[in-house]
Design a protein around this motif. Sequence first.
Motif, PDB file in Angstrom:
ATOM      1  N   ALA A 111       0.819  -1.224   0.000  1.00  0.00           N
ATOM      2  CA  ALA A 111       0.000   0.000   0.000  1.00  0.00           C
ATOM      3  C   ALA A 111       0.846   1.265   0.000  1.00  0.00           C
ATOM      4  N   GLU A 112       2.106   1.160   0.440  1.00  0.00           N
ATOM      5  CA  GLU A 112       2.990   2.326   0.484  1.00  0.00           C
ATOM      6  C   GLU A 112       3.915   2.408  -0.728  1.00  0.00           C
ATOM      7  N   SER A 113       3.856   1.423  -1.600  1.00  0.00           N
ATOM      8  CA  SER A 113       4.727   1.391  -2.773  1.00  0.00           C
ATOM      9  C   SER A 113       4.197   2.324  -3.856  1.00  0.00           C
ATOM     10  N   LYS A 114       5.058   3.166  -4.401  1.00  0.00           N
ATOM     11  CA  LYS A 114       4.678   4.111  -5.453  1.00  0.00           C
ATOM     12  C   LYS A 114       5.062   3.618  -6.848  1.00  0.00           C
ATOM     13  N   PHE A 115       6.070   2.744  -6.936  1.00  0.00           N
ATOM     14  CA  PHE A 115       6.573   2.308  -8.239  1.00  0.00           C
ATOM     15  C   PHE A 115       5.478   1.657  -9.075  1.00  0.00           C
ATOM     16  N   TRP A 116       4.640   0.823  -8.458  1.00  0.00           N
ATOM     17  CA  TRP A 116       3.667   0.031  -9.202  1.00  0.00           C
ATOM     18  C   TRP A 116       2.506   0.856  -9.726  1.00  0.00           C
ATOM     19  N   GLU A 117       2.401   2.111  -9.296  1.00  0.00           N
ATOM     20  CA  GLU A 117       1.341   2.974  -9.813  1.00  0.00           C
ATOM     21  C   GLU A 117       1.527   3.283 -11.296  1.00  0.00           C
ATOM     22  N   HIS A 118       2.752   3.102 -11.805  1.00  0.00           N
ATOM     23  CA  HIS A 118       3.071   3.453 -13.193  1.00  0.00           C
ATOM     24  C   HIS A 118       3.537   2.229 -13.986  1.00  0.00           C
ATOM     25  N   VAL A 119       2.990   1.076 -13.632  1.00  0.00           N
ATOM     26  CA  VAL A 119       3.357  -0.185 -14.285  1.00  0.00           C
ATOM     27  C   VAL A 119       2.089  -0.911 -14.724  1.00  0.00           C
ATOM     28  N   LYS A 120       2.115  -1.465 -15.940  1.00  0.00           N
ATOM     29  CA  LYS A 120       1.022  -2.285 -16.454  1.00  0.00           C
ATOM     30  C   LYS A 120       1.562  -3.644 -16.866  1.00  0.00           C
ATOM     31  N   SER A 121       0.670  -4.629 -16.950  1.00  0.00           N
ATOM     32  CA  SER A 121       1.040  -5.971 -17.379  1.00  0.00           C
ATOM     33  C   SER A 121       0.505  -6.233 -18.777  1.00  0.00           C
ATOM     34  N   LEU A 122       1.377  -6.679 -19.689  1.00  0.00           N
ATOM     35  CA  LEU A 122       0.933  -7.046 -21.032  1.00  0.00           C
ATOM     36  C   LEU A 122       0.471  -8.490 -21.103  1.00  0.00           C
ATOM     37  N   THR A 123       0.761  -9.283 -20.072  1.00  0.00           N
ATOM     38  CA  THR A 123       0.308 -10.670 -20.039  1.00  0.00           C
ATOM     39  C   THR A 123      -0.986 -10.827 -19.250  1.00  0.00           C
ATOM     40  N   ASP A 124      -1.353  -9.805 -18.488  1.00  0.00           N
ATOM     41  CA  ASP A 124      -2.646  -9.764 -17.792  1.00  0.00           C
ATOM     42  C   ASP A 124      -3.119  -8.308 -17.809  1.00  0.00           C
ATOM     43  N   PRO A 125      -3.591  -7.828 -18.965  1.00  0.00           N
ATOM     44  CA  PRO A 125      -3.903  -6.397 -19.127  1.00  0.00           C
ATOM     45  C   PRO A 125      -4.927  -5.852 -18.147  1.00  0.00           C
TER      46      PRO A 125
END
Length: 383
Positions: free
Chosen positions: A283-297
């Motif tokens: 919940a405190e991680s900011k990195f994943w806010e700007h990441v998408k998955s192409l294998t599970d869109p």
Amino acid sequence: WYQRRVRGPYGRSINEAACTAEGGKWVKFNSFIEVLSDIKTESACKTAARSEGKNKIIWEKLRSDDDAERCFVQAPEIHCDEAPYTRDNHLGNADNFGINNERPNASRIEIDLPYFPSGDVKRCVFRTRYNISTTDYDGWNTFADSNNNAEVISNDPKVDVFGDGNGFELALNTAQTGRTFQDRSHIYQILPRTAEMAGKTIYNLNVRGKRGNIVQTFPATEYDFIPNRLTVKENDLVHVQWTGSNTHNNRNDGDDGEGTGGTDRSNIIEMGDEGANYPKPIAESKFWEHVKSLTDPSADGTDIAIGLASAGYYCSKKGTDSCSADHSLEGRKTKINNKMNNAPASYFGHVLKFTKAGGMNYVCTRNNNFSNRSQKGSLWVKN
């Protein structure tokens, strides 16, 4: 060469003149990784070649004695590079400071996996060999007929350094002066790219090493991420994935590690400074806010982070198009073990796409053992 156009017997010659003298027929081969069977004409093949940015596609005969030409993908040129220097039997970092502006790392080579334009699943073999040699004799001009010839080299020879007929005995085993110590083959599959992956550079972020301490894993290494420091561009992709085992055996050499013995587990959780050992709550991680998955869109950043933190035991927070709700964090009835004993050993992971520059340091909670072994890494995305 051929006799009566029957495949065999093959001659011994390695050049055309010698083959002709041997009474054979010299046949040239084109090296290729894939035949594009759906392309039937030269013009269509040239069109495919113009649209292909990775491989060289040509219209020629596969063999010089074939009747017809075909459209095929030529094999890439052989990559040949000098290995970084290390002292003998050294398992630490090599003399590769400054390569790609990185700090020194263990000896490694970065290679491009083949790309197959057909989009078919391909089963491939990766073979690695570790050879050793000596300069005590001319290795390029010494052959099997010199075996057991003490005038070339001998076991534990005595060297008269004083000139008095006496001398010192050298610890030299001729069985090891020109041999292959390690010869390992690994089978893997290359899956077709999706449309959104086309033309992109995809980096593999994996786990290397095995369970045990530095002595028990020799001549392998303890667990580590590979590459453990990765910098990519914003339009690059990263496939985070790893393999492991539930039944590996160190042959009574020892099995130091966390969780159930004989099992591999890994995970990735963001942390602060790379010198730290505590991961951040998702919940405190900011990195994943700007990441998408192409294998599970349909997965968002939180879903991806949960999957990587649990090695896929939880495939998302509530469920996605590729993840059933009963395998999600909120849907699973049995929670993950604090040593990850009930998590998978291998994980397909995600192909990550980045929407903004940034980065993170990360840690594996199972294997990172302060003062004994470190399994940490960093991933940075540049404009």
